[in-house]
Structure formats: C-alpha cells, structure tokens
Design a protein around this motif. Structure first.
Motif, PDB file in Angstrom:
ATOM      1  N   THR A  26      -0.388  -4.658  11.775  1.00  0.00           N
ATOM      2  CA  THR A  26      -1.011  -5.442  10.695  1.00  0.00           C
ATOM      3  C   THR A  26      -2.521  -5.170  10.649  1.00  0.00           C
ATOM      4  OG1 THR A  26       0.686  -7.152  10.886  1.00  0.00           O
ATOM      5  CG2 THR A  26      -1.383  -7.788   9.827  1.00  0.00           C
ATOM      6  N   TRP A  76       4.179  -6.937  -3.554  1.00  0.00           N
ATOM      7  CA  TRP A  76       3.761  -7.709  -2.389  1.00  0.00           C
ATOM      8  C   TRP A  76       3.917  -9.202  -2.653  1.00  0.00           C
ATOM      9  CZ3 TRP A  76       2.355  -4.371   1.410  1.00  0.00           C
ATOM     10  CH2 TRP A  76       1.855  -3.111   1.047  1.00  0.00           C
ATOM     11  N   ASP A 122       2.157 -12.914  -1.229  1.00  0.00           N
ATOM     12  CA  ASP A 122       0.977 -13.406  -0.515  1.00  0.00           C
ATOM     13  C   ASP A 122       1.002 -14.937  -0.555  1.00  0.00           C
ATOM     14  OD1 ASP A 122      -1.639 -13.766   0.487  1.00  0.00           O
ATOM     15  OD2 ASP A 122      -2.575 -12.462  -1.009  1.00  0.00           O
ATOM     16  N   ALA A 141      -4.067  -0.870   4.617  1.00  0.00           N
ATOM     17  CA  ALA A 141      -3.692  -2.239   4.226  1.00  0.00           C
ATOM     18  C   ALA A 141      -2.683  -2.236   3.088  1.00  0.00           C
ATOM     19  CB  ALA A 141      -4.944  -3.026   3.839  1.00  0.00           C
ATOM     20  N   ARG A 150       1.796 -10.049   2.797  1.00  0.00           N
ATOM     21  CA  ARG A 150       0.383  -9.947   3.178  1.00  0.00           C
ATOM     22  C   ARG A 150      -0.123 -11.368   3.036  1.00  0.00           C
ATOM     23  NH1 ARG A 150      -0.774  -5.459   1.127  1.00  0.00           N
ATOM     24  NH2 ARG A 150      -3.014  -5.665   1.347  1.00  0.00           N
ATOM     25  N   ALA A 193       3.346  -8.482   8.420  1.00  0.00           N
ATOM     26  CA  ALA A 193       2.567  -8.358   7.180  1.00  0.00           C
ATOM     27  C   ALA A 193       1.772  -7.051   7.191  1.00  0.00           C
ATOM     28  CB  ALA A 193       1.613  -9.544   7.048  1.00  0.00           C
ATOM     29  N   SER A 242      -1.108  -6.775   5.896  1.00  0.00           N
ATOM     30  CA  SER A 242      -2.507  -7.129   6.137  1.00  0.00           C
ATOM     31  C   SER A 242      -2.670  -8.639   6.166  1.00  0.00           C
ATOM     32  CB  SER A 242      -3.371  -6.540   5.016  1.00  0.00           C
ATOM     33  OG  SER A 242      -4.722  -6.901   5.183  1.00  0.00           O
TER      34      SER A 242
END
Ligand code: NIG
Ligand code: FE
Length: 395
Positions: free
Chosen positions: A267, A195, A197, A341, A225, A245, A247
């Motif tokens: 999301t 992921w 972020d 998520a 995310r 995304a 989450s």
C-alpha cells in the motif's frame, strides 16, 4: 513516425538502470525517441538513433509527466470565504463539504462538465499527464452516478466516494445512508468507477463503517483506496493495509505503528501538501515514511475545500520545504509514486515501451521545481506522444 527529442540538458527517467544510477535515473546531455504513443529509446545524445523528425531541447530539462493520484474535480461552486476564515484562525472540519454538495446537486451536467474540463486543462498546463478523480459531492444515487460519468469523460482513473460524509438529510440515520452507499448507489456507480474510497476520519466515517463500505465496493469489482489520518489518528491507515488498498491518502497523523504497517505492505502512502497548506494543519514528516521503506506518492488533492490547487510543482515545493522530502524524493513521488498509487506500470517512468508522457521544463534541472517556487516552469507537455501544450515555437 518516430521523433527524436535531443539536446536535453538533464533527463529524469525514474529508471535507476539509467544515467547516474539514482532512483531518478538522471541522464545528462540526453535524448529520447518517441514512436507513436510510446517511448522507443532513451539514452545519451551521442548514442541516439536516427528518427523521422527531430526536436531540439536546448536549455530545458525533461521529466516524466506528473501523475496526480488524488483529486476531487467534479463539483460546483467554490469556498474561498471558508479559506479566508481559516486563515483568520477558524479550524478546518468536514462541515464545509455540505455547501459543495448543495451546489453540485443544483448544477446541471453541462456546468459540472465545464468545471471538470477547466480543471483538467489546468492539470495539463501544470504538467500532469495522468490523474485520478472522484465523486463525493453528489451523495445521492443520481448525483454520484452522474458525477462519475462526467469524471469518466476526462480520465480512466475514477473513484466512487459516496462515503465522503453523511449528507444532512441522513443526519439521524447514518446506517440508512451507509446501506444506500453499499446498495443502490454502488450499483449505479460501479460501472463508471475503477476504485472505491471512504473518508475514514473524525466527522466522516469510522473504521468499521469504512471496512463495510470498502468490502462492498471490492465485491462489486472496485479496488480500495482511502482517505485516512487527515484530521487525527485513525485506524483507517491500518484498515487500508489490511484490505490491500492501493493507497492510503493524507496520513498526516500516521502513528509509528501505521508507518510500520505501511512499510510491510504494497500500500502506497499518498501525502497531500496542498491540504496541510490550505487548512494550516501540521506537516506530515515524509522522512518517517521514506526511511521505513514506504512507497510515497505526492498528489494535489485538488478540491474546493481543503486544497484548491492543480499545481504539482507547488506541491513539490511545499513537500521539500515543509515535509522533509529531498527534491529528488519529491519528484519521484509526484511521478513514479503517483503511478504506484494508481497501480499503473505504463506511466511515471521514461523507458522503452512506456507511455510517451513527459514535460519539458524551462530550467536546467528538475531541482528548479522546488528552488523556484511559484514560477511556471512547464514549457511543454507531451502526452501519449502528442504535443499537448507548447509555450514556445520549436527550434
Ligand atoms: O481530501 N478529506 C476529505 N475530502 C477532501 C476535502 C473535502 C472538502 O473539504 O470539500 C480532502 O481533503
Ligand atoms: Fe481528498
């Protein structure tokens, strides 16, 4: 080898086709069969098939293992003095992150690994069977990469958060730092991450910066995310929806338009009660999200600055008491919501074919998670069919 867990007073499956037909799919006087690392059968005790061995669960309830979809476990040092200052009236800001960055850079791999393993052990004892963790306290190519490599030794769910804050040495060259993040740092980190972020908030990164960084991460094969709306309203929530995304996390200051955008999207909104608790921030109202049809997750946000807890039970209790979740919604969000998520179909639900990840509670009902705050109700944890933790000898 199959094992029958039987005499379960209350079994929460998160499968609405089971039991009471609610989203929690609660079966009374239940049983389940584990075959290897998977659930082979779920139902009422009287209908249970035979198995090679048998565990009686009299007096306990069983829930899916918690799925903690947001944690920051790789760091050195601690910030209890900063917490104490906040409880005396100081506001929370992003400035404290730099002290954890300094301690993390100074720590060797063995120290960082020991810290992660300690927190992973805490999570397991708290009933967490799947968790995510991030980089974000290294903020150099070498330190972010080693933090992710260490994270990958304890979980498959690893997130590159090189864009946590702009480190002090780049104070006068934000663009230079962002180019490092999307260049050499991303190249070094992507192999150990799933992921990407960005902390999109006041004192961290703005929406345009976040879009640039997340887009670069996506081009490197990572799934986005983000942290958004923790410290104030932020276009970050809408950005997360726009980028697809998995989450958007925090959402403390989500606007009506943000909630609407989330509701019309896949999301997930991940709410982090430990952060509001530990920064004495306003409580987000989960009912706004849930009534609009947003998928909501609850996670610990375990980190040394804004939420130093590994207790999902604590998060559930706070979510129920102060964030307008019902106990049922809070449990769903801490299990199936966390799985959503992390886009995991194999965890968060106890049904045939899913991973045998579950928790036995020393309580007649999951309701006790919020009803008995602060009480260690996790009696034992089964992860991938293996008994990982037991506080008592089996009957
Ligand atoms: O999720 N919001 C950004 N990051 C962390 C806190 C980081 C820190 O204070 O060390 C969070 O709350
Ligand atoms: Fe966080």
């Amino acid at each position: 080898m199959t094992t029958l867990y039987t005499n379960i007073g209350e079994l929460v499956t998160n499968d609405p086709t089971q039991g009471d037909g609610s989203p929690l799919g609660i079966i009374a006087d239940a049983a389940l069969v584990v075959d290897g690392d998977r659930i082979a059968w779920v139902g009422t005790r009287v209908d249970a098939p035979a198995a090679d061995s048998r565990v009686s669960c009299v007096g306990t309830s069983v829930i899916p293992g918690f799925v903690d979809s947001h944690a920051h476990l790789v760091f050195a040092g601690e910030r209890s003095a900063e917490f104490a200052a906040r409880m005396s009236g100081e506001p929370y800001g992003t400035g404290g992150i730099s002290s954890t960055v300094a301690a993390t850079r100074a720590a060797d791999d063995a120290a960082l690994r020991a810290g992660v393993e300690r927190l992973a052990g805490e999570l397991l004892r708290a009933g967490v069977t799947t968790f995510e963790t991030k980089s974000g306290y290294g903020l150099t190519v070498v330190d972010e990469a080693r933090c992710l490599q260490i994270a990958a030794t304890v979980t498959d769910e690893t997130t590159f958060l090189g864009a946590h804050v702009v480190p002090a040495e780049f104070r006068d060259d934000r663009d230079g730092y962002i180019e490092l993040v999307v260049g050499d740092m991303l190249d070094a980190c992507a192999p150990a991450a799933s992921w990407v972020d960005v902390f999109c908030d006041r004192g961290a990164f703005d929406v345009d910066e976040a879009r640039h960084i997340l887009t670069a991460g996506m081009a490197a094969g990572l799934v986005p995310r983000l942290h958004a709306g923790q410290l104030g309203p932020s276009g970050g929530i809408q950005l997360g929806v726009d980028l697809g995304a998995a989450s958007v996390d925090h959402c403390t200051y989500a606007t009506g338009a943000d909630v609407e955008a989330l509701a019309g999207s896949p999301t997930v909104a991940t709410l982090l009660p430990g952060a509001e608790f530990s920064t004495r921030a306003q409580w987000p109202d989960a009912k706004r999200f849930l009534d609009a049809g947003v998928t909501v997750a609850l996670a610990t946000d375990c980190n040394p600055g804004s939420s130093f807890t590994t207790s999902m039970s604590f998060c559930i209790a706070v979510a129920v008491r102060d964030m307008n979740f019902t106990p049922a919604q809070a449990l769903w969000s801490a299990t199936a919501g966390g799985a959503a998520a992390l886009r995991r179909a194999d965890v968060g639900v106890l049904a045939e074919g899913r991973r045998a990840d579950f928790v036995r509670l020393d309580a007649p009902s999951y309701l006790h998670l919020a009803y008995r705050p602060g009480v260690p109700l996790v009696r034992d944890v089964v992860k991938g069919g293996q008994q990982e933790l037991s506080r008592r000898v089996e009957s």
